[in-house]
Design an enzyme around this catalytic site. Structure first.
Site, PDB file in Angstrom:
ATOM      1  N   GLY A   1       0.753  -1.245   0.000  1.00 26.53           N
ATOM      2  CA  GLY A   1       0.000   0.000   0.000  1.00 26.53           C
ATOM      3  C   GLY A   1       0.781   1.291   0.000  1.00 26.53           C
ATOM      4  O   GLY A   1       0.195   2.355  -0.183  1.00 26.53           O
TER       5      GLY A   1
ATOM      6  N   GLU B   1       3.838  -6.693   1.550  1.00 26.09           N
ATOM      7  CA  GLU B   1       3.381  -7.043   0.192  1.00 26.09           C
ATOM      8  C   GLU B   1       3.319  -5.809  -0.702  1.00 26.09           C
ATOM      9  O   GLU B   1       2.248  -5.432  -1.178  1.00 26.09           O
ATOM     10  CB  GLU B   1       1.967  -7.638   0.270  1.00 26.09           C
ATOM     11  CG  GLU B   1       1.810  -8.849   1.156  1.00 26.09           C
ATOM     12  CD  GLU B   1       0.336  -9.204   1.393  1.00 26.09           C
ATOM     13  OE1 GLU B   1      -0.562  -8.408   1.060  1.00 26.09           O
ATOM     14  OE2 GLU B   1       0.088 -10.302   1.914  1.00 26.09           O
ATOM     15  N   PRO B   2       4.436  -5.154  -0.938  1.00 25.40           N
ATOM     16  CA  PRO B   2       4.367  -3.970  -1.798  1.00 25.40           C
ATOM     17  C   PRO B   2       4.230  -4.358  -3.263  1.00 25.40           C
ATOM     18  O   PRO B   2       4.833  -5.337  -3.716  1.00 25.40           O
ATOM     19  CB  PRO B   2       5.715  -3.280  -1.560  1.00 25.40           C
ATOM     20  CG  PRO B   2       6.644  -4.392  -1.188  1.00 25.40           C
ATOM     21  CD  PRO B   2       5.816  -5.434  -0.484  1.00 25.40           C
ATOM     22  N   GLY B   3       3.401  -3.634  -3.978  1.00 22.29           N
ATOM     23  CA  GLY B   3       3.253  -3.864  -5.422  1.00 22.29           C
ATOM     24  C   GLY B   3       3.599  -2.595  -6.168  1.00 22.29           C
ATOM     25  O   GLY B   3       4.597  -2.506  -6.874  1.00 22.29           O
ATOM     26  N   ARG B   4       2.778  -1.569  -5.927  1.00 20.12           N
ATOM     27  CA  ARG B   4       2.903  -0.328  -6.690  1.00 20.12           C
ATOM     28  C   ARG B   4       4.290   0.300  -6.564  1.00 20.12           C
ATOM     29  O   ARG B   4       4.858   0.751  -7.552  1.00 20.12           O
ATOM     30  CB  ARG B   4       1.854   0.670  -6.201  1.00 20.12           C
ATOM     31  CG  ARG B   4       1.715   1.895  -7.069  1.00 20.12           C
ATOM     32  CD  ARG B   4       0.827   2.930  -6.402  1.00 20.12           C
ATOM     33  NE  ARG B   4      -0.443   2.413  -5.998  1.00 20.12           N
ATOM     34  CZ  ARG B   4      -1.556   2.433  -6.742  1.00 20.12           C
ATOM     35  NH1 ARG B   4      -1.523   2.991  -7.935  1.00 20.12           N
ATOM     36  NH2 ARG B   4      -2.680   1.931  -6.280  1.00 20.12           N
TER      37      ARG B   4
ATOM     38  N   TYR C   1      -9.930   5.475 -12.140  1.00 18.07           N
ATOM     39  CA  TYR C   1      -9.690   6.118 -10.835  1.00 18.07           C
ATOM     40  C   TYR C   1      -9.398   7.610 -10.969  1.00 18.07           C
ATOM     41  O   TYR C   1      -8.896   8.209 -10.017  1.00 18.07           O
ATOM     42  CB  TYR C   1      -8.476   5.489 -10.141  1.00 18.07           C
ATOM     43  CG  TYR C   1      -8.402   3.991 -10.158  1.00 18.07           C
ATOM     44  CD1 TYR C   1      -9.270   3.214  -9.395  1.00 18.07           C
ATOM     45  CD2 TYR C   1      -7.448   3.341 -10.924  1.00 18.07           C
ATOM     46  CE1 TYR C   1      -9.178   1.837  -9.408  1.00 18.07           C
ATOM     47  CE2 TYR C   1      -7.348   1.961 -10.938  1.00 18.07           C
ATOM     48  CZ  TYR C   1      -8.218   1.218 -10.178  1.00 18.07           C
ATOM     49  OH  TYR C   1      -8.113  -0.142 -10.191  1.00 18.07           O
TER      50      TYR C   1
ATOM     51  N   CYS D   1     -13.954   4.231 -28.664  1.00 18.69           N
ATOM     52  CA  CYS D   1     -15.197   4.959 -28.915  1.00 18.69           C
ATOM     53  C   CYS D   1     -15.993   5.233 -27.655  1.00 18.69           C
ATOM     54  O   CYS D   1     -17.107   4.729 -27.493  1.00 18.69           O
ATOM     55  CB  CYS D   1     -16.042   4.167 -29.893  1.00 18.69           C
ATOM     56  SG  CYS D   1     -15.133   3.901 -31.398  1.00 18.69           S
ATOM     57  N   GLU D   2     -15.421   5.936 -26.719  1.00 22.19           N
ATOM     58  CA  GLU D   2     -16.193   6.461 -25.602  1.00 22.19           C
ATOM     59  C   GLU D   2     -15.432   7.606 -24.968  1.00 22.19           C
ATOM     60  O   GLU D   2     -14.199   7.635 -24.993  1.00 22.19           O
ATOM     61  CB  GLU D   2     -16.555   5.382 -24.581  1.00 22.19           C
ATOM     62  CG  GLU D   2     -15.442   4.530 -24.067  1.00 22.19           C
ATOM     63  CD  GLU D   2     -15.985   3.487 -23.096  1.00 22.19           C
ATOM     64  OE1 GLU D   2     -16.390   3.876 -22.002  1.00 22.19           O
ATOM     65  OE2 GLU D   2     -15.995   2.292 -23.451  1.00 22.19           O
TER      66      GLU D   2
ATOM     67  N   TYR E   1      -0.175  -1.798 -12.224  1.00 22.32           N
ATOM     68  CA  TYR E   1      -1.597  -1.779 -12.586  1.00 22.32           C
ATOM     69  C   TYR E   1      -1.809  -1.155 -13.970  1.00 22.32           C
ATOM     70  O   TYR E   1      -2.809  -0.488 -14.217  1.00 22.32           O
ATOM     71  CB  TYR E   1      -2.418  -1.059 -11.496  1.00 22.32           C
ATOM     72  CG  TYR E   1      -2.153  -1.625 -10.126  1.00 22.32           C
ATOM     73  CD1 TYR E   1      -2.582  -2.904  -9.799  1.00 22.32           C
ATOM     74  CD2 TYR E   1      -1.442  -0.905  -9.164  1.00 22.32           C
ATOM     75  CE1 TYR E   1      -2.324  -3.451  -8.553  1.00 22.32           C
ATOM     76  CE2 TYR E   1      -1.170  -1.453  -7.907  1.00 22.32           C
ATOM     77  CZ  TYR E   1      -1.617  -2.720  -7.613  1.00 22.32           C
ATOM     78  OH  TYR E   1      -1.349  -3.264  -6.378  1.00 22.32           O
TER      79      TYR E   1
END
Ligand code: LLP
Length: 421
Positions: free
Chosen positions: A239, A275-278, A318, A346-347, A375
């Site tokens: 986190g 548990e670091p990811g980012r 986000y 197309c949005e 991510y």
């Protein structure tokens, strides 16, 4: 600090000009730096120096085998949240005893897979899951090592979609009920209680919520020990946030986070996992795209890129901010212009940035999204039948495609037409 810098007027990934990779691989593509990945892992590892610990990279952030192997080679364990991630970790050569299994909805098949292949621990998130794991392990004649993920009811002060530690979130069991749930765990066959798990959210830019959560975990450790449970391992989750802009953002450093861990739980004699990811992968990756058109609209100009929301969904999902920089270094003092930066999907949600002030760029120019390593590729899709974005890994002066772009034939031939049609 990362390894995507201008050198001789051109953006480089370590020693490789990004434009050279684009010429060979085409655009869009993700590009990762080995030096940044390993540096970030080591920052965490060193921050926990003096405590028995294992840094389990949260591979959901970026799970290409080459990235996993790079990290495993410098000593990383893995945090997995699905059978697929478990198999990826194994395929990258990570032994079972270095893999922790998190996730709110593990299936019995996934439990079996991990018990067969070896697992460091399951982080169990509910009583029904605990019951299921007990049954699976008993049927296999083995004992499953577990922690229970507690929900400390702490406000992580992050984006609502990535906060997990409030009581209204689906994660973990309320800390107030922990003693009763641990009593159940101790009574069930096939389970071996070894510790406590907590994770309160992602992209935290303040240590205060971590402090609150870890203090609660420390208190719970003493309480559970008094109840007779062996609590020898604390999984403190991931986190820690990263700077997404290069200006005034300064989230806490891993070393400060490590000091907080030592201060709050260091006295308990537990082995600590994080548990670091980012923070490991985020600034170790960029998304490189090419400008297809510069379109003048009513009162605004659009940069239309060949990368889209299917390649990087974070801005759409986000409202995430990513720095977007030209691959050719802008001349100093060049006049900046304002653009809405969009993809071809197309949005209207396919908008990366509005009124972004940028050095002028022209059709055909390459631009890079910074901080896209976590991510990014893992959340990509083939929406609009756009090929799944490829990935490239750089190591000093060498680079390799670590996931090729599928051909249209490969994509289309994955579908099958039933015989009645
Ligand atoms: N451990 C658990 C149990 C998690 O659920 C997560 C992230 C992590 C560790 C790693 O957290 P990190 O160190 O990466 O913050 N897709 C979102 C982020 C979702 C995070 C989910 N869980 C985004 O693009 O911002």
């Amino acid at each position: 600090m990362d390894h995507f810098l201008y050198n001789d007027g051109a953006l480089h990934a370590e020693d490789v000009p990004v434009a050279e990779i684009a010429a060979q691989v085409g655009t869009p593509f993700y590009c990762y730096s080995t030096a940044t990945l390993t540096r970030h892992f080591r920052l965490f590892d060193e921050a926990l120096d003096g405590l028995p610990h294992l840094v389990c990279y949260a591979m959901k952030a970026a799970s290409n085998l080459a990235i996993l192997k790079t990290l495993a080679n410098v000593g990383a364990g893995m945090d997995v949240v699905s059978g697929g991630e478990y198999l990826r970790a194994k395929a990258a050569g990570v032994p079972g005893e270095r893999i922790v299994f998190s996730g709110v909805g593990k299936t019995r098949d996934e439990m079996r897979l991990a018990l067969e292949g070896g697992i460091r621990q399951f982080n169990v998130e509910s009583e029904p899951e605990m019951q299921a794991l007990s049954e699976v392990a008993t049927a296999m004649g083995v004992e499953a090592p577990i922690t229970v993920r507690v929900n400390p009811d702490v406000d992580a002060k992050t984006h609502a979609k990535i906060a997990t530690g409030k009581s209204e979130n689906k994660f973990g069991i309320p800390i107030a009920r922990a003693r009763e749930v641990y009593a159940l765990a101790a009574a069930l066959p096939g389970l071996k209680v070894i510790g406590i798990d907590v994770h309160i959210g992602s992209q935290l830019t303040d240590l205060a919520p971590f402090r609150l959560a870890y203090e609660k975990v420390a208190e719970l450790t003493e309480m559970l020990r008094a109840d007779g449970h062996e609590i020898s391992r604390l999984d403190l989750g991931g986190g820690l946030g990263i700077p997404y802009t290069r200006s005034n953002e300064a989230p806490p450093l891993p070393v400060e986070y490590g000091a907080l861990i030592k201060e709050t739980v260091g006295h308990l004699g537990c082995e600590v996992e994080i548990e670091p990811g980012r923070l490991v992968a985020g600034n170790a990756g960029i998304l490189v795209t090419r400008v297809i058109y510069v379109k003048s609209g009513e009162g605004r100009d659009f940069l239309i890129l060949d990368g889209a929301m299917n390649d990087l969904i974070r801005p759409a999902m986000y409202d995430a901010y990513h720095d977007i920089i030209p691959v050719l270094e802008p001349s100093p003092g060049v006049e900046q212009a304002k653009f809405d930066i969009v993809g071809p999907v197309c949005e209207s949600g396919d908008t990366f940035a509005k009124e972004r002030v940028m050095p002028p760029v022209a059709a055909g120019d390459l631009v890079a999204f910074r901080s896209a390593g976590a991510y990014g590729a893992v959340m990509a899709s083939e929406y609009n039948t756009r090929p799944l974005v490829p990935e490239v890994l750089v190591n000093e002066h060498q680079f390799a495609v670590i996931r090729p772009r599928p051909t249209f034939d490969e994509m289309i031939n994955r579908d099958t037409i039933p015989e009645w049609l």
